[in-house]
Design a protein around this motif. Sequence first.
Motif, mmCIF file in Angstrom:
data_model
loop_
_atom_site.group_PDB
_atom_site.id
_atom_site.type_symbol
_atom_site.label_atom_id
_atom_site.label_comp_id
_atom_site.label_asym_id
_atom_site.label_seq_id
_atom_site.Cartn_x
_atom_site.Cartn_y
_atom_site.Cartn_z
ATOM 1 N N ALA A 85 0.857 -1.182 0.000
ATOM 2 C CA ALA A 85 0.000 0.000 0.000
ATOM 3 C C ALA A 85 0.896 1.235 0.000
ATOM 4 O O ALA A 85 1.565 1.532 0.992
ATOM 5 N N ASN A 91 -5.256 11.201 3.997
ATOM 6 C CA ASN A 91 -5.412 10.580 2.675
ATOM 7 C C ASN A 91 -5.475 11.603 1.548
ATOM 8 O O ASN A 91 -5.439 11.234 0.373
ATOM 9 N N TYR A 145 -15.484 -5.762 -3.979
ATOM 10 C CA TYR A 145 -14.155 -5.962 -3.394
ATOM 11 C C TYR A 145 -13.352 -7.016 -4.149
ATOM 12 O O TYR A 145 -12.112 -7.010 -4.106
ATOM 13 N N VAL A 190 -11.645 -4.916 -6.514
ATOM 14 C CA VAL A 190 -10.523 -4.226 -5.867
ATOM 15 C C VAL A 190 -9.296 -5.128 -5.840
ATOM 16 O O VAL A 190 -8.188 -4.707 -6.199
ATOM 17 N N LEU A 208 -5.624 -4.484 -7.583
ATOM 18 C CA LEU A 208 -4.389 -4.351 -6.816
ATOM 19 C C LEU A 208 -3.312 -5.312 -7.318
ATOM 20 O O LEU A 208 -2.146 -4.926 -7.492
ATOM 21 N N ALA A 210 -0.104 1.227 -5.833
ATOM 22 C CA ALA A 210 -1.515 1.449 -5.513
ATOM 23 C C ALA A 210 -1.716 1.546 -4.010
ATOM 24 O O ALA A 210 -0.931 1.000 -3.224
ATOM 25 N N CYS A 211 -2.783 2.245 -3.641
ATOM 26 C CA CYS A 211 -3.161 2.340 -2.230
ATOM 27 C C CYS A 211 -4.677 2.299 -2.113
ATOM 28 O O CYS A 211 -5.360 3.223 -2.558
ATOM 29 N N PRO A 212 -5.231 1.228 -1.535
ATOM 30 C CA PRO A 212 -6.674 1.210 -1.273
ATOM 31 C C PRO A 212 -6.999 2.114 -0.097
ATOM 32 O O PRO A 212 -6.263 2.146 0.899
ATOM 33 N N GLU A 239 -10.116 3.283 2.478
ATOM 34 C CA GLU A 239 -11.468 3.234 3.031
ATOM 35 C C GLU A 239 -11.755 4.425 3.935
ATOM 36 O O GLU A 239 -12.901 4.656 4.308
ATOM 37 N N VAL A 282 -15.149 2.133 -1.872
ATOM 38 C CA VAL A 282 -13.716 2.206 -1.581
ATOM 39 C C VAL A 282 -13.048 3.005 -2.689
ATOM 40 O O VAL A 282 -13.571 3.098 -3.805
ATOM 41 N N VAL A 334 -9.249 3.656 -4.683
ATOM 42 C CA VAL A 334 -7.884 3.163 -4.903
ATOM 43 C C VAL A 334 -7.102 4.220 -5.660
ATOM 44 O O VAL A 334 -7.494 4.632 -6.763
ATOM 45 N N LEU A 376 -3.694 5.280 -7.664
ATOM 46 C CA LEU A 376 -2.732 4.579 -8.519
ATOM 47 C C LEU A 376 -1.669 5.545 -9.016
ATOM 48 O O LEU A 376 -1.967 6.720 -9.290
#
Length: 218
Positions: free
Chosen positions: A13, A72, A145, A148, A152, A162-164, A166, A188, A190, A192
Amino acid sequence: MMNIAEIALTRHATKAFDPTRKIPADVVNQIETLLRFGPSSTNSQPWHFFIAESDEGKARIAQAVQGTYSSNDPKIRNASHVVVFCTRATLDDAHLSALLDQETSDGRLRSDESRANYHRTRSFYVDMHRFERRDVQHWMEKQVYLAVGTLLLGAGALGIDACPIEGFDQIVLDEVLGLHERGLVSSVIVALGYRSGEDFNAQLPKSRLPAEAVITRL
């Protein structure tokens, strides 16, 4: 042959993105393919994806990561592209009919009998979650998901960081993107792009429970 396990071991992440590096258009096309062709139960595809590339688009999404979620904000603004994963508010008959029409057009359902059988099977599961388990929203989000996870791992294979996320205000994001009017809710985000030198997580070893703690061989 691609070593998929190596990708799982090396992706992480990403906590900080390089704002000067952009994902090439041909790679973005591959990312869109990953999103569209992710697996879902009974091919229900209960999703919609918003992809922000412009500063203006990312700024709209960043409105949902203020206050409590402000850490974030730079991830979203500095990423090359940001994907908002949305879940349908309902699996209505119009969507189920659209799925059947597309499957027929794509050649998956080659007869009236196969079309009727597939519709009957999918409707059985949809109605089970609608009326018996009464968890259709949760069931649909499970499928989102899956998309998702596909993104990823696929991003890692493409050399994309990438970073998911929430941690965002769903009420704000739904309003900013006008989701309710489209029968959607945000699930969610993500981010990139390519990591920057400030991405501390890139320097840390991955940590997972040992195989014997999470895998039982029968």
